[in-house]
Write a protein that holds these residues in place. Sequence first.
Motif, short mmCIF file in Angstrom:
data_model
loop_
_atom_site.label_atom_id
_atom_site.label_comp_id
_atom_site.label_asym_id
_atom_site.label_seq_id
_atom_site.Cartn_x
_atom_site.Cartn_y
_atom_site.Cartn_z
N HIS A 476 0.85 -1.19 0.00
CA HIS A 476 0.00 0.00 0.00
C HIS A 476 0.88 1.24 0.00
O HIS A 476 1.84 1.35 0.76
CB HIS A 476 -0.92 0.01 1.23
CG HIS A 476 -1.97 -1.04 1.19
ND1 HIS A 476 -3.23 -0.81 0.69
CD2 HIS A 476 -1.95 -2.35 1.56
CE1 HIS A 476 -3.96 -1.92 0.78
NE2 HIS A 476 -3.19 -2.87 1.29
N LEU A 477 0.53 2.19 -0.85
CA LEU A 477 1.29 3.44 -0.98
C LEU A 477 0.35 4.63 -0.87
O LEU A 477 -0.87 4.49 -0.91
CB LEU A 477 2.02 3.47 -2.32
CG LEU A 477 3.01 2.32 -2.60
CD1 LEU A 477 3.52 2.42 -4.02
CD2 LEU A 477 4.16 2.35 -1.61
N GLY A 478 0.92 5.80 -0.72
CA GLY A 478 0.13 7.03 -0.75
C GLY A 478 -0.92 7.09 0.34
O GLY A 478 -0.68 6.75 1.50
N GLN A 479 -2.11 7.54 -0.05
CA GLN A 479 -3.19 7.74 0.91
C GLN A 479 -3.54 6.44 1.63
O GLN A 479 -3.81 6.43 2.83
CB GLN A 479 -4.43 8.28 0.20
CG GLN A 479 -5.61 8.46 1.14
CD GLN A 479 -6.86 8.93 0.41
OE1 GLN A 479 -6.78 9.42 -0.70
NE2 GLN A 479 -8.01 8.74 1.04
N SER A 480 -3.54 5.33 0.90
CA SER A 480 -3.89 4.05 1.51
C SER A 480 -2.93 3.71 2.65
O SER A 480 -3.34 3.25 3.72
CB SER A 480 -3.85 2.94 0.45
OG SER A 480 -4.16 1.70 1.01
N LYS A 481 -1.64 3.96 2.43
CA LYS A 481 -0.64 3.66 3.46
C LYS A 481 -0.83 4.59 4.67
O LYS A 481 -0.78 4.15 5.82
CB LYS A 481 0.76 3.82 2.88
CG LYS A 481 1.87 3.48 3.86
CD LYS A 481 3.23 3.58 3.18
CE LYS A 481 4.35 3.17 4.13
NZ LYS A 481 5.67 3.24 3.47
N ARG A 482 -1.09 5.86 4.39
CA ARG A 482 -1.27 6.82 5.48
C ARG A 482 -2.50 6.47 6.31
O ARG A 482 -2.51 6.58 7.54
CB ARG A 482 -1.38 8.23 4.94
CG ARG A 482 -0.10 8.74 4.25
CD ARG A 482 -0.17 10.24 3.99
NE ARG A 482 -1.30 10.61 3.18
CZ ARG A 482 -1.29 10.64 1.83
NH1 ARG A 482 -0.18 10.26 1.18
NH2 ARG A 482 -2.35 11.01 1.15
N LYS A 487 -5.07 6.55 13.28
CA LYS A 487 -5.97 6.03 14.32
C LYS A 487 -7.34 6.62 14.10
O LYS A 487 -7.47 7.82 13.86
CB LYS A 487 -5.45 6.40 15.71
CG LYS A 487 -4.14 5.74 16.11
CD LYS A 487 -3.75 6.15 17.52
CE LYS A 487 -2.44 5.49 17.95
NZ LYS A 487 -2.06 5.90 19.33
N PHE A 488 -8.36 5.79 14.18
CA PHE A 488 -9.72 6.30 14.06
C PHE A 488 -10.69 5.26 14.58
O PHE A 488 -10.34 4.09 14.71
CB PHE A 488 -10.06 6.66 12.59
CG PHE A 488 -9.77 5.57 11.60
CD1 PHE A 488 -10.71 4.59 11.29
CD2 PHE A 488 -8.52 5.51 10.97
CE1 PHE A 488 -10.44 3.59 10.38
CE2 PHE A 488 -8.25 4.51 10.04
CZ PHE A 488 -9.21 3.55 9.75
N LYS A 489 -11.87 5.71 14.91
CA LYS A 489 -12.88 4.84 15.51
C LYS A 489 -13.28 3.75 14.51
O LYS A 489 -13.57 4.05 13.35
CB LYS A 489 -14.11 5.66 15.91
CG LYS A 489 -15.16 4.83 16.63
CD LYS A 489 -16.33 5.71 17.07
CE LYS A 489 -17.38 4.89 17.80
NZ LYS A 489 -18.52 5.73 18.24
N GLY A 490 -13.30 2.51 14.97
CA GLY A 490 -13.71 1.40 14.12
C GLY A 490 -12.58 0.78 13.33
O GLY A 490 -12.81 -0.15 12.56
#
Length: 494
Positions: A476-482, A487-490
Amino acid sequence: MVNAQTGLEGPRDDLTVIDNRTGKTYIVPIKDNTVAAIDFKKIKAPSKPGERKENETERGLRVADKGFLNTAVITSEITYIDGDNGVLRYRGYPIEELALHSNFLEVAYLLIYGSLPSRPNFKVFQREVMTHSIVHVDAEGLFKSFRYDAHPMAILSSAFSALGSFYEEANPSLRGQNLFTKSDPASLANMDKQIYRIIGKATTFAAMAYRVRQGRPFVTPPTGLSYTASFLYQMDHLGQEDYVPSPTLAKALDILFILHADHELNASSTTVLQTGSSLVDPYSCMAAGIASLYGPLHGGANEAVIRMLISIGHPENVPAFLESVKKRERVLSGFGHRVYKTSDPRSFIIRKIADEVFKETGEDELLKTAMVLHDLAMKDEYFTSRKLAPNVDFWSGLIYRAMGFPMDFFPVLFVVPRVVGWLAHWRQMMLQPGGVKIWRPRQVYVGETKRDYVPMEQRVDVETEEAKTRPFAVPHLGQSKRTMLAKFKGKSRL
């Protein structure tokens, strides 16, 4: 020899099968040089000690035929192929005579209805096909929704699938499962209307898929032109007054369409029938056929020829290429055939077409390479002993390239005429005596026998070096990696 059935001299039309497991003898009838696989299910034996229950020995023999190498799945009156002697006939007519004397729509009528049309019947058929070439304006929105670089076969399969949603009267799921199997006048008329629509819209859809790639507006099918001339008009017309496509190219395309209209139960035709056996609408059957033909082992064969010739380059490189083929380092495309064991009868016809097209377009730069490859292979014992003669794909790719079609459009030029063969087989199956029975092949199960369930906490990885037994992680690269690092709910903790 005395025939035990009749008490008279002469051979019997059956097999005598002795099951050495049980000592029992079975008589298996032969009809039209064919034995029924279901007859072998009568040959049963008790399971051997320790034998897997999954073999189902006590339920009768199964017939294994990987890839349908020698299995007949339907009785047909449409196309006959003698692969050992290079024979191809549509409804009894040699392909050579049809290519010489008929046009594509005549051959389409022949394949679908069983005989060459009289002039009045042909006028009706031609008028209806050409009238139904117009597509609903909403279909244009579908085509425009594809990316400019979408493969035209992906567009075409989607378009035919969507087309079924336009015609409620063509859907057995909405109008009753016997919609096309009743054989009464109303059912036959409804079936014919769908046939007209599919053949008529095949060129329109193909041209629209082409023009999407070009970024050009769609063209309304013209009047007064032949089937293939109309196709060329829809692809190429840019507003010129009194525009008429090249008669030479239109005629060449017409003959190519005849040669590709049907070829018995190839992969795509079988897919159409498998799909149609569930009594789905014919547009979904066409979409399934297109998906099957999309594959490089089927509709992409002539494209593979061009890529091979490009990789060879100049004619002087051909001998080295053929040597690498013998060493199994390279693949020879366009030679040999799954069915034809001598020569493909269509290749001789298409070779003559090539000469006419090249006179009009000029010789393709790959033609000399192709000719040298052809001549050297035909003189080489390695290839002749293996019956590797040029097939229809060897020349058709060169012709399509000379006519200016992009390589990824080659399979589309296969689909347009082949919908006729698909429709002929579909119609024949809908009208066959005894109705339609859904196709449900058997398998030979060789997997694990019954196992006890293990909770996840108690499971351990199976020690194996086979990569196919575990999933691969996708990088995974770019936005997907970030996002994965955030951290986020769920968020999953796995």
